[in-house]
Design a protein around this motif. Structure first.
Motif, short mmCIF file in Angstrom:
data_model
loop_
_atom_site.label_atom_id
_atom_site.label_comp_id
_atom_site.label_asym_id
_atom_site.label_seq_id
_atom_site.Cartn_x
_atom_site.Cartn_y
_atom_site.Cartn_z
N ASP A 156 0.83 -1.15 -0.04
CA ASP A 156 0.05 -0.09 -0.01
C ASP A 156 0.78 1.42 -0.02
O ASP A 156 1.51 1.35 1.05
CB ASP A 156 -0.89 -0.01 1.09
N PHE A 157 1.18 2.01 -1.16
CA PHE A 157 1.96 3.08 -1.26
C PHE A 157 1.47 4.03 -0.30
O PHE A 157 2.53 4.82 0.23
CB PHE A 157 1.77 3.43 -2.69
N VAL A 158 0.15 4.35 -0.09
CA VAL A 158 -0.10 5.63 0.98
C VAL A 158 0.39 5.17 2.42
O VAL A 158 1.09 5.92 2.93
CB VAL A 158 -1.44 5.96 0.84
N SER A 159 0.08 3.95 3.00
CA SER A 159 0.45 3.82 4.17
C SER A 159 1.98 3.42 4.32
O SER A 159 2.63 3.49 5.32
CB SER A 159 -0.33 2.43 4.67
N GLY A 160 2.40 3.21 3.13
CA GLY A 160 3.72 2.62 3.12
C GLY A 160 4.78 3.95 3.44
O GLY A 160 5.95 3.92 3.42
N LEU A 161 4.25 5.02 2.77
CA LEU A 161 4.93 6.33 3.12
C LEU A 161 5.47 6.42 4.61
O LEU A 161 6.63 6.91 4.77
CB LEU A 161 4.10 7.57 2.70
N VAL A 162 4.73 6.13 5.55
CA VAL A 162 5.07 6.16 7.05
C VAL A 162 6.59 5.34 7.34
O VAL A 162 7.46 5.92 7.87
CB VAL A 162 4.16 5.50 8.10
N ALA A 164 8.64 4.82 4.87
CA ALA A 164 9.66 5.29 3.97
C ALA A 164 10.09 6.50 4.88
O ALA A 164 11.32 6.77 4.82
CB ALA A 164 9.12 5.98 2.62
N PHE A 165 9.31 7.21 5.49
CA PHE A 165 9.61 8.43 6.44
C PHE A 165 10.59 7.90 7.48
O PHE A 165 11.50 8.59 7.66
CB PHE A 165 8.41 9.05 6.85
N LEU A 166 10.37 6.63 8.02
CA LEU A 166 11.12 6.40 9.01
C LEU A 166 12.67 6.13 8.61
O LEU A 166 13.50 6.53 9.23
CB LEU A 166 10.89 5.02 9.61
N VAL A 167 12.62 5.32 7.39
CA VAL A 167 14.05 5.29 7.05
C VAL A 167 14.84 6.68 6.56
O VAL A 167 15.94 6.68 6.75
CB VAL A 167 14.09 4.62 5.65
N LEU A 168 13.90 7.63 6.01
CA LEU A 168 14.52 8.79 5.79
C LEU A 168 14.99 9.62 6.90
O LEU A 168 16.09 10.41 6.87
CB LEU A 168 13.40 9.93 4.91
N ILE A 210 15.61 -0.50 3.97
CA ILE A 210 14.26 -0.91 3.23
C ILE A 210 14.09 -2.26 3.00
O ILE A 210 12.98 -2.77 2.82
CB ILE A 210 14.30 0.15 2.02
N TRP A 211 15.14 -2.65 3.18
CA TRP A 211 14.98 -4.42 3.00
C TRP A 211 14.94 -5.21 4.35
O TRP A 211 14.69 -6.39 4.27
CB TRP A 211 16.15 -5.03 2.02
N LEU A 212 15.13 -4.65 5.50
CA LEU A 212 15.10 -5.09 6.72
C LEU A 212 13.91 -4.62 7.48
O LEU A 212 13.10 -3.75 7.24
CB LEU A 212 16.25 -4.75 7.50
N PRO A 213 13.63 -5.56 8.29
CA PRO A 213 12.41 -5.30 9.45
C PRO A 213 12.45 -4.01 10.04
O PRO A 213 13.27 -3.40 10.46
CB PRO A 213 12.34 -6.41 10.31
N THR A 214 11.17 -3.26 9.82
CA THR A 214 11.09 -2.23 10.49
C THR A 214 11.60 -1.84 12.02
O THR A 214 12.05 -0.89 12.55
CB THR A 214 9.82 -1.28 10.43
N ALA A 215 11.49 -2.96 12.94
CA ALA A 215 11.98 -3.11 14.03
C ALA A 215 13.33 -2.57 14.15
O ALA A 215 13.93 -1.97 15.22
CB ALA A 215 11.47 -4.47 14.81
N LEU A 216 14.28 -3.03 13.34
CA LEU A 216 15.80 -2.73 13.24
C LEU A 216 15.98 -1.10 13.05
O LEU A 216 16.81 -0.50 13.33
CB LEU A 216 16.38 -3.59 12.21
#
Length: 297
Positions: A156-162, A164-168, A210-216
């Motif tokens: 889901d691109f819209v919910s995925g922006l959150v 992406a924001f964490l990575v940025l 971006i390829w690793l779990p968001t927990a990391l």
């Protein structure tokens, strides 16, 4: 070791009942443990930088004689009571911690053949294990910490922006941290391009998340925040006063850089100088034996 790290996560989860807060508190605990190593490494690096002009002189003096150069270097270290390994050993000691925490946090959302979670390294009676086993999501503040940012954007691109924001945000924290280090570090052997590379390498590491779990991502974000606080403390401790160790290291690095940047003599100029010296010291033959038919010696 992985079980010990997982136990730490489980303990903080039992206190907070939040995956993200528990992982963030683990990052705080780990950084507090390795802070003495970081300070020791920084002090050792500054002590080595303070000796750079002397080391440059020795390199020029014993050029081509590695044995004498090493002997002179060891004598220099002994005179100033400097350990050349003090700046790198603490950093190497942090690598096992990085690997252990990576495996432990990744093991929280372990799956087999895409099935539900089968957490690794956790006590099966712990609260966090019971909350994860058999589940497909690790929700915290509306974010699935088990999902990778790339997968979240694909689903889901819209919910995925959150995500992406964490990575940025992580990349921005790394950039701030590296700029704090670069603003006070002057290496006579590092070019401008190398300095830029060292500054942006951690940003590339953040993009790799971006390829690793968001927990990391959450774990590394909290670590980056604490490192920024560490760098501020290092600046205050080692660079605040004019006669501080950091200021002495900066001055020594500047002197070493000037020694490195001195123009080398051109081969043509060197040849002309050698010819001029030869002409000035041209050998003049003188008679040392008496001439014939002369009794005067």
């Amino acid at each position: 070791m992985f079980q010990a790290a997982a136990w730490l996560v489980a303990t903080f989860f039992a206190w907070t009942s939040s995956y993200a807060i528990a992982i963030a508190l683990v990052a705080v605990a780990i950084m507090l443990l390795i802070t003495p190593l970081t300070l020791k490494s920084t002090k050792g690096m500054l002590e080595m930088q303070r000796l750079q002009p002397e080391m440059k002189k020795m390199q020029q003096q014993f050029k081509g004689d590695r044995q004498k150069l090493n002997e002179a270097m060891m004598k220099l270290y002994q005179e100033h009571k400097v350990n050349p390994l003090a700046s790198c050993l603490p950093l190497l000691a942090q690598m096992p911690v990085f690997i252990i925490m990576f495996r432990a946090i990744s093991g929280l959302t372990n799956r087999k053949d895409g099935g539900p979670f089968e957490p690794k390294y956790l006590d099966k009676t712990s609260e966090i294990y019971q909350s994860l086993v058999g589940k497909n999501e690790m929700l915290s503040f509306g974010v699935d910490l088990a999902k990778t940012p790339l997968r979240a954007i694909q689903d889901d691109f819209v919910s995925g922006l959150v995500y992406a924001f964490l990575v940025l945000l992580l990349a921005g924290l790394y950039l701030v941290q590296q700029r704090m280090i670069a603003s006070r570090t002057m290496s006579p052997t590092m070019s401008a391009s190398q300095a830029k590379l060292m500054q942006y390498m951690p940003v590339a590491f953040a993009v790799f998340q971006i390829w690793l779990p968001t927990a990391l991502v959450v774990y590394y974000m909290m670590q980056a925040l604490i490192r920024i606080v560490q760098q501020q403390y290092i600046t205050q401790r080692f660079y605040k006063k004019d006669d501080s160790l950091g200021r002495q290291a900066q001055a020594a690095s500047a002197v070493a850089r000037e020694m490195k940047d001195l123009p080398k003599p051109d081969k043509k100029d060197k040849k002309e100088k050698d010819e001029s010296t030869t002409n000035e010291t041209k050998f003049i033959s003188k008679r040392v034996t008496p001439p014939k038919n002369n009794s005067v010696p």
